[in-house]
Design a protein around this motif. Structure first.
Motif, PDB file in Angstrom:
ATOM      1  N   LEU A  27      -0.261 -18.577  41.834  1.00 57.56           N
ATOM      2  CA  LEU A  27      -0.574 -18.022  40.514  1.00 57.56           C
ATOM      3  C   LEU A  27      -0.918 -16.543  40.642  1.00 57.56           C
ATOM      4  N   HIS A  28      -0.146 -15.690  39.969  1.00 59.13           N
ATOM      5  CA  HIS A  28      -0.361 -14.245  40.033  1.00 59.13           C
ATOM      6  C   HIS A  28      -1.483 -13.803  39.087  1.00 59.13           C
ATOM      7  N   GLY A  29      -1.842 -12.535  39.217  1.00 57.82           N
ATOM      8  CA  GLY A  29      -2.853 -11.942  38.359  1.00 57.82           C
ATOM      9  C   GLY A  29      -2.305 -10.809  37.516  1.00 57.82           C
ATOM     10  N   PHE A  30      -3.191  -9.925  37.048  1.00 61.69           N
ATOM     11  CA  PHE A  30      -2.845  -8.772  36.224  1.00 61.69           C
ATOM     12  C   PHE A  30      -2.705  -7.546  37.124  1.00 61.69           C
ATOM     13  N   LEU A  94      -2.906 -25.287  45.796  1.00 67.93           N
ATOM     14  CA  LEU A  94      -2.953 -24.254  44.762  1.00 67.93           C
ATOM     15  C   LEU A  94      -3.522 -22.960  45.333  1.00 67.93           C
ATOM     16  N   VAL A  95      -2.821 -21.851  45.036  1.00 71.77           N
ATOM     17  CA  VAL A  95      -3.236 -20.522  45.483  1.00 71.77           C
ATOM     18  C   VAL A  95      -3.253 -19.610  44.261  1.00 71.77           C
ATOM     19  N   GLY A  96      -4.315 -18.830  44.091  1.00 74.88           N
ATOM     20  CA  GLY A  96      -4.374 -17.910  42.965  1.00 74.88           C
ATOM     21  C   GLY A  96      -4.995 -16.592  43.353  1.00 74.88           C
ATOM     22  N   GLY A 101      -6.501 -16.392  40.411  1.00 69.08           N
ATOM     23  CA  GLY A 101      -7.598 -17.014  41.119  1.00 69.08           C
ATOM     24  C   GLY A 101      -8.617 -17.619  40.176  1.00 69.08           C
ATOM     25  N   GLY A 102      -8.881 -16.937  39.052  1.00 68.96           N
ATOM     26  CA  GLY A 102      -9.783 -17.501  38.062  1.00 68.96           C
ATOM     27  C   GLY A 102      -9.269 -18.815  37.503  1.00 68.96           C
ATOM     28  N   VAL A 103      -7.964 -18.859  37.224  1.00 70.45           N
ATOM     29  CA  VAL A 103      -7.358 -20.104  36.747  1.00 70.45           C
ATOM     30  C   VAL A 103      -7.445 -21.177  37.831  1.00 70.45           C
ATOM     31  N   ALA A 104      -7.213 -20.781  39.079  1.00 74.17           N
ATOM     32  CA  ALA A 104      -7.238 -21.739  40.183  1.00 74.17           C
ATOM     33  C   ALA A 104      -8.626 -22.338  40.366  1.00 74.17           C
TER      34      ALA A 104
END
Length: 283
Positions: A27-30, A94-96, A101-104
């Motif tokens: 999962l990517h970020g901004f 799961l990796v974020g 990372g917040g979603v993860a």
């Protein structure tokens, strides 16, 4: 799988590796996209895993609701559940990173039944962030969170001078010039992408899941932090383990900026594989 759907929205997905193998979801970020994981994906694929990286809500052109309420964490977690279902996986690793990372973290607290492991990158556990804001410099370091909640001004700042100000800020935070320019250009030229990406921040005051609402994490977890991260201080990073009751590793990358997937992909992939192999046989 090139896409998956939820509630009438279609999310773009990068899906590589053998179907039926253990699955790693990234999962990517901004202001990133699934492409930020290219360097990390290669070692995971070489190890025999299936690797899935979505363009998350707001970043996929056909998944851009206009209401900021649509970007609350419970909706973002539900998107990941839909992705895992579409992939045909019962549980995933799961990796974020950053917002991913917040979603993860929230996913691990809400749906541990769908996870083998969690690797959180840069983003500490939300309750560690709150604690650090009350007792340290974290509130000052995360100034951009408040700025991005303002109407119209962040959009104007990011687009100003042909995006040069935004590129300079990303470079100052440690991102290389070419990648910074690519991220800013895509935000500026893809209609609706910038406003949608900022809705992740603007939904925070509406989100009862943020901060103290995030529960403890029971799944085996690795948290990766870097010493040159200008947005996340050491105190929040070091406090994170307090809210993990399962097996926990805290990894520190010296001299690396906030942009760990882009700047240190091999080291990050090694930590992800260590976590995966701590609970599952090598594929």
């Amino acid at each position: 799988m090139e896409s998956f759907s939820r509630n009438g929205m279609r999310f773009d997905v990068s899906d590589e590796g053998p179907v039926g193998a253990e699955t790693v979801v990234l999962l990517h970020g901004f202001p990133q996209s699934a492409r930020s994981w290219i360097g990390v994906s290669r070692p995971l694929l070489a190890a025999g895993y299936r690797v899935i990286a979505p363009d998350q809500r707001g970043y996929s052109p056909q998944a851009r609701p206009r209401s900021r309420r649509a970007y609350r964490l419970d909706e973002l977690v539900a998107d990941v559940v839909a992705l895992i279902d579409a992939a045909g996986a019962e549980r995933v690793h799961l990796v974020g990173h950053d917002w991913g990372g917040g979603v993860a973290w929230m996913f691990a607290a809400m749906r541990p039944d769908r996870l083998h492991t969690l690797t959180a990158v840069s983003a500490p556990h939300p309750r560690a962030v709150v604690k650090a804001m009350l007792t340290g410099r974290q509130a000052w370091q995360a100034w951009h969170v408040g700025f991005f909640q303002l109407p119209w001004l962040p959009e104007a700042a990011i687009r100003s001078r042909d995006g040069r100000l935004a590129v300079a800020m990303l470079e100052r935070s440690g991102l290389d010039a070419e990648t910074a320019r690519a991220y800013v250009d895509r935000l500026s030229t893809d209609p609706g992408r910038l406003a949608a990406a900022l809705r992740w921040y603007r939904a925070m005051p509406l989100d009862t899941c943020v901060g103290l609402g995030t529960g403890a994490v029971t799944v085996p977890t690795t948290y990766v932090w870097s010493t040159d991260d200008i947005a996340i201080g050491r105190r929040a990073a070091e406090l994170t383990g307090r809210w993990v009751t399962g097996p926990f590793d805290f990894k520190v990358l010296d001299g690396v900026s906030h942009w760990i997937p882009e700047q240190a992909p091999d080291e990050l992939a090694r930590y992800i594989l260590e976590r995966i192999r701590s609970v599952a046989p090598t594929t």
